[in-house]
Motif scaffolding. Structure first.
Motif, PDB file in Angstrom:
ATOM      1  N   UNK A  39       0.802  -1.214   0.000  1.00 38.05           N
ATOM      2  CA  UNK A  39       0.000   0.000   0.000  1.00 38.05           C
ATOM      3  C   UNK A  39       0.836   1.267   0.000  1.00 38.05           C
ATOM      4  N   UNK A  40       2.150   1.132   0.141  1.00 38.65           N
ATOM      5  CA  UNK A  40       3.064   2.278   0.083  1.00 38.65           C
ATOM      6  C   UNK A  40       3.838   2.319  -1.231  1.00 38.65           C
ATOM      7  N   UNK A  41       3.690   1.308  -2.075  1.00 38.48           N
ATOM      8  CA  UNK A  41       4.427   1.261  -3.339  1.00 38.48           C
ATOM      9  C   UNK A  41       3.894   2.330  -4.287  1.00 38.48           C
ATOM     10  N   UNK A  42       4.780   3.133  -4.880  1.00 36.91           N
ATOM     11  CA  UNK A  42       4.323   4.147  -5.827  1.00 36.91           C
ATOM     12  C   UNK A  42       3.450   3.576  -6.956  1.00 36.91           C
ATOM     13  N   UNK A  43       3.767   2.375  -7.436  1.00 38.04           N
ATOM     14  CA  UNK A  43       2.963   1.778  -8.514  1.00 38.04           C
ATOM     15  C   UNK A  43       1.524   1.545  -8.064  1.00 38.04           C
ATOM     16  N   UNK A  44       1.329   1.041  -6.874  1.00 40.10           N
ATOM     17  CA  UNK A  44      -0.019   0.806  -6.349  1.00 40.10           C
ATOM     18  C   UNK A  44      -0.729   2.136  -6.119  1.00 40.10           C
ATOM     19  N   UNK A  45      -0.008   3.091  -5.550  1.00 43.16           N
ATOM     20  CA  UNK A  45      -0.602   4.391  -5.251  1.00 43.16           C
ATOM     21  C   UNK A  45      -1.031   5.116  -6.518  1.00 43.16           C
TER      22      UNK A  45
ATOM     23  N   UNK B 293      -4.298   2.358   3.357  1.00 44.31           N
ATOM     24  CA  UNK B 293      -4.615   1.608   4.566  1.00 44.31           C
ATOM     25  C   UNK B 293      -5.181   0.233   4.226  1.00 44.31           C
ATOM     26  N   UNK B 294      -6.120   0.170   3.292  1.00 43.90           N
ATOM     27  CA  UNK B 294      -6.795  -1.098   2.987  1.00 43.90           C
ATOM     28  C   UNK B 294      -5.810  -2.163   2.495  1.00 43.90           C
ATOM     29  N   UNK B 295      -4.892  -1.777   1.627  1.00 43.28           N
ATOM     30  CA  UNK B 295      -3.929  -2.753   1.103  1.00 43.28           C
ATOM     31  C   UNK B 295      -2.929  -3.162   2.186  1.00 43.28           C
ATOM     32  N   UNK B 296      -2.477  -2.206   2.957  1.00 47.84           N
ATOM     33  CA  UNK B 296      -1.534  -2.559   4.024  1.00 47.84           C
ATOM     34  C   UNK B 296      -2.202  -3.408   5.104  1.00 47.84           C
ATOM     35  N   UNK B 297      -3.476  -3.161   5.381  1.00 48.23           N
ATOM     36  CA  UNK B 297      -4.191  -4.019   6.341  1.00 48.23           C
ATOM     37  C   UNK B 297      -4.317  -5.442   5.811  1.00 48.23           C
TER      38      UNK B 297
ATOM     39  N   UNK C 179       9.231   3.626   4.291  1.00 48.16           N
ATOM     40  CA  UNK C 179       8.260   4.406   3.523  1.00 48.16           C
ATOM     41  C   UNK C 179       7.711   5.568   4.355  1.00 48.16           C
ATOM     42  N   UNK C 180       7.460   5.323   5.619  1.00 45.40           N
ATOM     43  CA  UNK C 180       6.853   6.347   6.474  1.00 45.40           C
ATOM     44  C   UNK C 180       7.850   7.400   6.961  1.00 45.40           C
ATOM     45  N   UNK C 181       9.068   6.978   7.226  1.00 45.99           N
ATOM     46  CA  UNK C 181      10.070   7.876   7.813  1.00 45.99           C
ATOM     47  C   UNK C 181      11.403   7.773   7.068  1.00 45.99           C
ATOM     48  N   UNK C 182      11.423   8.076   5.789  1.00 40.14           N
ATOM     49  CA  UNK C 182      12.680   7.908   5.040  1.00 40.14           C
ATOM     50  C   UNK C 182      13.825   8.744   5.604  1.00 40.14           C
ATOM     51  N   UNK C 183      13.532   9.926   6.081  1.00 42.58           N
ATOM     52  CA  UNK C 183      14.614  10.793   6.577  1.00 42.58           C
ATOM     53  C   UNK C 183      15.266  10.241   7.841  1.00 42.58           C
TER      54      UNK C 183
ATOM     55  N   UNK D 147      16.246   7.402   8.144  1.00 38.77           N
ATOM     56  CA  UNK D 147      17.206   6.402   7.671  1.00 38.77           C
ATOM     57  C   UNK D 147      18.177   6.995   6.652  1.00 38.77           C
ATOM     58  N   UNK D 148      18.224   8.318   6.572  1.00 40.15           N
ATOM     59  CA  UNK D 148      19.151   8.968   5.651  1.00 40.15           C
ATOM     60  C   UNK D 148      18.638   9.081   4.226  1.00 40.15           C
ATOM     61  N   UNK D 149      17.364   8.809   4.011  1.00 41.08           N
ATOM     62  CA  UNK D 149      16.761   8.920   2.684  1.00 41.08           C
ATOM     63  C   UNK D 149      15.850  10.149   2.663  1.00 41.08           C
ATOM     64  N   UNK D 150      15.372  10.532   1.473  1.00 40.90           N
ATOM     65  CA  UNK D 150      14.487  11.689   1.380  1.00 40.90           C
ATOM     66  C   UNK D 150      13.071  11.348   0.934  1.00 40.90           C
ATOM     67  N   UNK D 151      12.946  10.350   0.043  1.00 44.85           N
ATOM     68  CA  UNK D 151      11.654  10.081  -0.587  1.00 44.85           C
ATOM     69  C   UNK D 151      11.149   8.683  -0.271  1.00 44.85           C
ATOM     70  N   UNK D 152       9.954   8.608   0.313  1.00 45.90           N
ATOM     71  CA  UNK D 152       9.372   7.317   0.658  1.00 45.90           C
ATOM     72  C   UNK D 152       8.535   6.733  -0.458  1.00 45.90           C
ATOM     73  N   UNK D 153       7.469   7.420  -0.839  1.00 47.72           N
ATOM     74  CA  UNK D 153       6.508   6.855  -1.800  1.00 47.72           C
ATOM     75  C   UNK D 153       6.661   7.435  -3.200  1.00 47.72           C
ATOM     76  N   UNK D 154       7.822   7.953  -3.519  1.00 48.22           N
ATOM     77  CA  UNK D 154       8.105   8.486  -4.852  1.00 48.22           C
ATOM     78  C   UNK D 154       9.186   7.629  -5.499  1.00 48.22           C
ATOM     79  N   UNK D 155       8.948   7.194  -6.738  1.00 44.20           N
ATOM     80  CA  UNK D 155       9.915   6.356  -7.449  1.00 44.20           C
ATOM     81  C   UNK D 155      11.067   7.194  -7.985  1.00 44.20           C
ATOM     82  N   UNK D 156      12.272   6.639  -7.931  1.00 43.34           N
ATOM     83  CA  UNK D 156      13.447   7.295  -8.498  1.00 43.34           C
ATOM     84  C   UNK D 156      13.401   7.208 -10.024  1.00 43.34           C
TER      85      UNK D 156
END
Length: 181
Positions: free
Chosen positions: A21-27, A44-48, A86-90, A92-101
Motif C-alpha cells: 500500500x506504500x508502493x508508488x505503482x499501487x498508489x 490503509x486497505x492494502x496494508x491491512x 516508507x513512512x520515515x525515510x529521513x 534512515x538517511x533517505x528523502x523520498x518514501x513513496x516516490x519512485x526514483x
C-alpha cells in the motif's frame, strides 16, 4: 519447505510480504479514496490486507514448526522495516518514501503505468522516457515496484542483525558478517 527438510535443510528464513500500500505503482494505479490514505500517504486497505496475510503466514509457520521439530523456521518481519522506510525515510538517511526514483510523470509518485523505468514510448503524441533520478540513494523505491540499493541495504542490515526474527535466531553465531566497502 517439507521437501527441502527431507533433503536435509534445517534452517529456513521466511520473509513476510512488504507494505504494498506504500508502493508508488499501487498508489498511482489503484483506485482509492482520500480516506484510504494514512498520514504517510500509504493505502490503509492494502496494508491491512498484507498485515492479515503476514499474520496467517506466521501462524502457518508455528504449525509447521510442530511438524518439523528439528528445523529452525524463522519468520522475518521485513514488512516492519520497509513500512518504517516508507513512512520515515529521513530517519534512515533517505528523502523520498513513496516516490519512485526511476519513472516518468513527476508528481507525488513519479510513476506512469504505461511507461516503466528505462523505456521510451509515445504518450499523447510525444516520445517520453522513464529515466532514473540523479540521486537514487535518497529513495526507498527504485521504479515504483522495487526497492533501491540504499533501501535494500537498510533492510539487509535489519535482517542480519536478527532483531526482526521470530523466534530469535542466532544468525550472527552462524555467519561471520562484515560490512562490504
Amino acid at each position: 519447505m517439507k521437501e527441502l527438510y527431507g533433503l536435509g535443510g534445517r534452517a529456513f528464513l521466511v520473509l513476510n510480504l512488504a507494505p504494498v500500500g506504500c508502493y508508488p505503482s499501487f498508489l498511482a494505479e489503484l483506485p482509492r479514496s482520500s480516506s484510504d490514505l494514512d498520514a504517510f500517504g500509504c493505502m490503509v486497505s492494502y496494508n491491512n490486507a498484507v498485515v492479515e496475510y503476514n499474520n496467517m503466514l506466521n501462524e502457518t509457520l508455528i504449525q509447521t514448526r510442530e511438524a518439523l521439530p528439528n528445523a529452525s523456521l524463522i519468520y522475518v518481519d521485513t514488512h516492519s522495516v520497509l513500512l518504517d522506510l516508507f513512512r520515515h525515510p529521513t530517519s534512515h538517511g533517505l528523502q523520498y518514501g513513496t516516490k519512485a526514483c526511476c519513472g516518468h510523470g513527476g508528481g507525488a509518485y513519479n510513476f506512469e503505468p504505461k511507461l516503466y523505468c528505462g523505456n521510451s514510448k509515445v504518450i499523447n503524441g510525444k516520445t517520453v522516457t522513464a529515466a532514473a533520478c540523479n540521486d537514487p540513494s535518497n529513495y526507498v523505491s527504485w521504479d515504483g515496484i522495487h526497492a533501491t540499493e540504499a533501501a535494500n541495504k537498510i533492510v539487509t542490515w535489519a535482517i542480519l542483525n536478527g532483531s526482526y526474527f521470530d523466534p530469535p535466531f542466532p544468525l550472527h553465531q552462524l555467519c561471520d558478517l562484515h560490512p562490504i566497502g
